[in-house]
Design a protein around this motif. Structure first.
Motif, PDB file in Angstrom:
ATOM      1  N   UNK A   1      31.737  35.532  36.667  1.00 12.55           N
ATOM      2  CA  UNK A   1      32.863  34.320  36.065  1.00 12.55           C
ATOM      3  C   UNK A   1      33.992  35.545  35.497  1.00 12.55           C
ATOM      4  N   UNK A   2      33.380  36.500  35.430  1.00 12.54           N
ATOM      5  CA  UNK A   2      34.430  37.392  35.516  1.00 12.54           C
ATOM      6  C   UNK A   2      36.025  37.363  36.917  1.00 12.54           C
ATOM      7  N   UNK A   3      37.309  37.110  36.150  1.00 11.63           N
ATOM      8  CA  UNK A   3      38.212  36.508  36.758  1.00 11.63           C
ATOM      9  C   UNK A   3      38.718  38.351  37.654  1.00 11.63           C
ATOM     10  N   UNK A   4      38.501  37.912  38.593  1.00 14.60           N
ATOM     11  CA  UNK A   4      39.155  39.195  39.937  1.00 14.60           C
ATOM     12  C   UNK A   4      39.887  39.488  40.465  1.00 14.60           C
ATOM     13  N   UNK A   5      40.994  40.371  40.790  1.00  8.24           N
ATOM     14  CA  UNK A   5      42.217  40.479  41.563  1.00  8.24           C
ATOM     15  C   UNK A   5      42.213  39.416  42.541  1.00  8.24           C
ATOM     16  N   UNK A   6      43.018  38.488  43.353  1.00 10.13           N
ATOM     17  CA  UNK A   6      43.182  38.251  44.682  1.00 10.13           C
ATOM     18  C   UNK A   6      42.961  39.064  45.984  1.00 10.13           C
ATOM     19  N   UNK A   7      43.939  40.041  45.835  1.00 14.88           N
ATOM     20  CA  UNK A   7      44.277  41.013  46.380  1.00 14.88           C
ATOM     21  C   UNK A   7      42.777  41.927  47.234  1.00 14.88           C
ATOM     22  N   UNK A   8      42.433  42.445  45.399  1.00 12.70           N
ATOM     23  CA  UNK A   8      41.381  43.158  45.454  1.00 12.70           C
ATOM     24  C   UNK A   8      39.892  42.576  46.547  1.00 12.70           C
ATOM     25  N   UNK A   9      39.716  40.919  46.061  1.00 16.07           N
ATOM     26  CA  UNK A   9      38.727  40.055  46.884  1.00 16.07           C
ATOM     27  C   UNK A   9      38.842  40.521  48.755  1.00 16.07           C
ATOM     28  N   UNK A  10      39.650  40.191  48.797  1.00 11.65           N
ATOM     29  CA  UNK A  10      40.762  40.164  50.148  1.00 11.65           C
ATOM     30  C   UNK A  10      40.004  41.528  50.662  1.00 11.65           C
ATOM     31  N   UNK A  11      40.526  42.622  50.135  1.00 16.15           N
ATOM     32  CA  UNK A  11      40.236  44.063  50.425  1.00 16.15           C
ATOM     33  C   UNK A  11      38.548  44.107  50.822  1.00 16.15           C
ATOM     34  N   UNK A  12      38.282  43.707  49.460  1.00 14.40           N
ATOM     35  CA  UNK A  12      36.479  43.995  49.388  1.00 14.40           C
ATOM     36  C   UNK A  12      35.784  42.820  50.494  1.00 14.40           C
ATOM     37  N   UNK A  13      36.374  42.040  50.760  1.00 16.19           N
ATOM     38  CA  UNK A  13      34.954  41.344  51.775  1.00 16.19           C
ATOM     39  C   UNK A  13      35.949  41.337  52.863  1.00 16.19           C
ATOM     40  N   UNK A  14      36.742  42.097  53.415  1.00 11.95           N
ATOM     41  CA  UNK A  14      37.293  42.970  54.937  1.00 11.95           C
ATOM     42  C   UNK A  14      35.925  44.646  54.760  1.00 11.95           C
ATOM     43  N   UNK A  15      35.915  45.087  53.549  1.00 15.05           N
ATOM     44  CA  UNK A  15      34.983  46.246  54.098  1.00 15.05           C
ATOM     45  C   UNK A  15      33.616  46.093  53.874  1.00 15.05           C
ATOM     46  N   UNK A  16      32.819  44.909  53.373  1.00 17.20           N
ATOM     47  CA  UNK A  16      31.572  44.379  53.553  1.00 17.20           C
ATOM     48  C   UNK A  16      31.458  43.905  54.460  1.00 17.20           C
ATOM     49  N   UNK A  17      32.170  42.861  54.954  1.00 13.73           N
ATOM     50  CA  UNK A  17      32.141  42.013  56.550  1.00 13.73           C
ATOM     51  C   UNK A  17      32.364  42.883  57.341  1.00 13.73           C
TER      52      UNK A  17
END
Length: 639
Positions: A546-562
């Motif tokens: 439930x932690x509020x996470x930065x939209x931009x950080x989520x995008x970059x992290x998802x790409x790094x993982x995927x």
């Protein structure tokens, strides 16, 4: 401000107030101000009212170009911030492909964008705006070293370095049909001739290019009922070009407007074909080469004779005007023919043309005459940026402005120049292509020009370039904190993804919706995020994060993982290129005597004078075997 008296001593002079000039002035002021708060940068332009003018289409970004805007922003530039203030439509291109190659593009209010750029320049400490036209460069003694500029009204402006960003103004000539030819840098503004003649006399190789614009129309005379509507996607993305800094928003988002799509079909093609000999581009009035990737309607008809129709975009010029830009219909046909052509297009049968399109022919300087930091090899302290280097596009101009401005400031403060590697940025790809490969047509950036387009993305520009900006002290305290916060946000998202367990009962519904297999046992979110269609944000929500996470950080992290596997391979290639870039070559290396190299390589290396092994590898005609032998030759000469 306009200055004609007082202290006319500056550290850096920037000539030209377009996209390259604006970025050059800000970059120079930032890099100088960090070491000397009293440093002074002057931007000299023939009209203060046209600073930041969007001479062609009123849009910023696109494929590869959107990433460049993010890179400019990551280095403290103004293009992204001005776009945020003036954007009236936003689209994310390439959405049919993976998010690693998504490309942001914004339609701007032309007048608001110009005002925003000027406001940002005036708010940057250390910059003085001067209204005047540069007449000639001033030199120090008998040395080939620039010392300032003299304006047409006789004012001498002294500086340690000068950046020329005059776009299409150097001996610019506007053509509408065969019989109408006007000297000008763009419609309604005079060309610059004295400075162009002096540069040619200095021995700088000069060539000519051409480009074109489409007609503008009165939007109130358009029948929208037969057109395809294209709405803004800003609500889908809540996108900000300058979102890296997360500064409190100091502007109101503008009202969003649609664009409209129509097509030039058989009737239009017939009109163009009938009047082709009246076109300045094809009737013999212009001999220069134009941009292959942004062709005129005359080019399209000749190059694609089997195409049934050509797509046109009707783009609003701004919120305070009904005028529209007809993107896709660049032409140099006579005005009467242009109106006939417009009225043959669906939705435009009763349209009124507010301004005809035109072609413009202008001087440029083949960029192989520059160092990688955009200083002229033959004249110390003189930098070129923008269309005079043979490029086309606002974003390409702005990127060069950043490079030239930073290095003009570094030179003025007795520091070493900086260069941008191909592996770090599209800015690096652009500069390397220009100075090592040259241009034979107006240069435009594409993702295909980069070997590293998966790791050089629009979402990670700050991570890629902030270390350079920090080393040059480009950022204020607020911006440095924002950089640290963005890095911490990305690290936090990755940590949560690697530590959070996803149980089947929590995520199977989401996985089924994504069309991927259900779980048999608990799996880390980081592993699940690699699946196609699996959203990191949704996985966190399903697993109780439930932690509020930065939209931009989520995008970059998802790409790094995927795309982790692909990124590893690309980064290994980037490391190899970086090592080649660090292998320095002597500027005066005697290539003509290196008999182990092919004759073609000897000739081309002697002409290009590369400064590193990576630059030598970019020179067309230099083979891998030649590079191996070149290393042996250089090491032998050093022993």
């Amino acid at each position: 401000m306009s200055e004609a008296t007082g202290n006319l001593e500056f550290d850096v002079l920037v000539v030209g107030g377009g996209h390259a000039g604006a970025e050059a002035a800000v970059a120079a002021a930032r890099v100088l101000g960090a070491k000397n708060p009293r440093a002074r940068v002057a931007l000299v332009t023939s009209s203060l009212e046209t600073i930041g003018q969007m001479s062609c289409n009123p849009a910023i970004g696109g494929v590869a170009k959107g990433t460049v805007v993010r890179e400019i922003d990551a280095l403290g530039g103004v293009m992204g911030r001005a776009t945020d203030m003036a954007s009236i439509q936003f689209r994310m291109l390439n959405r049919g492909k993976g998010p690693a190659v998504w490309a942001p593009r914004a339609q701007c209010d032309r007048a608001l964008y110009r005002k925003a750029v000027r406001r940002l320049l005036e708010s940057q400490s250390g910059i003085t705006l001067i209204e005047g036209t540069a007449r000639r460069l001033v030199f120090a003694g008998g040395e080939p070293r620039v010392a300032g500029v003299e304006t047409m009204d006789g004012v001498l402006l002294h500086a340690r370095s000068v950046v020329i960003t005059t776009g299409t103004f150097l001996r610019g000539r506007i053509h509408i049909g065969m019989d109408m030819q006007i000297g000008g840098g763009r419609a309604g503004e005079e060309a610059t001739t004295h400075l162009a003649e002096q540069i040619a006399e200095l021995g700088i190789t000069t060539a000519r290019f051409k480009t074109g614009t489409p007609p503008r129309i009165d939007g109130d005379t358009v029948d929208r009922s037969v057109l395809q509507r294209q709405d803004s996607e800003i609500d889908d993305f809540d996108y900000e070009w300058s979102a890296f800094w997360r500064a409190p928003r100091t502007f109101e988002r503008q009202r969003q407007e649609p664009c409209w799509i129509t097509f030039a079909g058989a009737p239009t093609k017939e009109i163009v074909a009938t009047h082709l000999n009246e076109s300045a581009m094809y009737g013999g009035a212009i001999g220069a080469r134009g941009p292959r990737y942004c062709p005129s309607i005359e080019d399209k008809i000749l190059r694609f004779p089997d195409a049934e129709r050509h797509q046109l975009f009707l783009e609003p010029e701004g919120l305070g005007t009904s005028e529209m830009y007809v993107n896709g219909l660049s032409t140099s046909l006579p005005a009467a023919v242009q109106l006939e052509m417009l009225r043959s297009v669906p939705g435009l049968s009763h349209v009124e043309m507010t301004r005809p399109g035109y072609a413009i022919e202008y001087d440029y300087y083949p960029p192989t005459q520059l160092f990688p930091w955009l200083e002229v090899r033959a004249i110390a302290g003189l930098f070129f940026a923008g269309q005079i280097n043979g490029t086309t596009g606002y974003e390409e101009a702005g990127a060069q402005g950043v490079v030239a401005g930073l290095n003009a400031g570094l030179l003025a403060s007795d520091r070493e120049p900086v260069t941008f590697g191909r592996e770090t940025s599209y800015i690096g790809v652009l500069c390397d292509d220009l100075v090592t490969r040259g241009v034979d047509e107006p240069y435009r950036l594409f993702t295909s020009r980069s070997e590293f387009r998966l790791t050089v993305r629009q979402d990670n520009a700050l991570r890629r370039l902030s270390s350079l900006g920090l080393s040059l002290d480009l950022f204020d305290e607020h911006e440095r904190r924002a950089i640290d916060r963005r890095a911490a946000d990305e690290a936090r998202v990755l940590h949560l993804a690697r530590e959070t367990q996803a149980r089947p009962e929590h995520v199977d519904a989401q996985l089924a919706a994504a069309g991927t297999a259900s779980l048999q046992h608990p799996v880390r979110v980081a592993e699940l995020a690699k699946r196609q269609g699996a959203s990191l944000r949704d996985l966190f929500a399903a697993t109780g994060v439930t932690e509020e996470l930065s939209r931009d950080a989520l995008v970059s992290a998802e790409l790094e993982l995927k795309y982790a596997g692909y990124f590893v391979k690309e980064r290994k290639a980037a490391d190899r290129l970086k090592r080649m870039s660090e292998y320095a070559l002597p500027y005066d290396a005697p290539y003509e005597h290196m008999r182990t190299l092919s004759l073609e390589s000897r000739q081309k290396l002697a002409a290009r004078k590369p400064l590193s092994l990576a630059q030598a590898a970019s020179v067309p005609g230099v083979s891998p075997a030649d590079l191996q032998n070149l290393i042996l030759e250089i090491e032998r000469s050093r022993s």
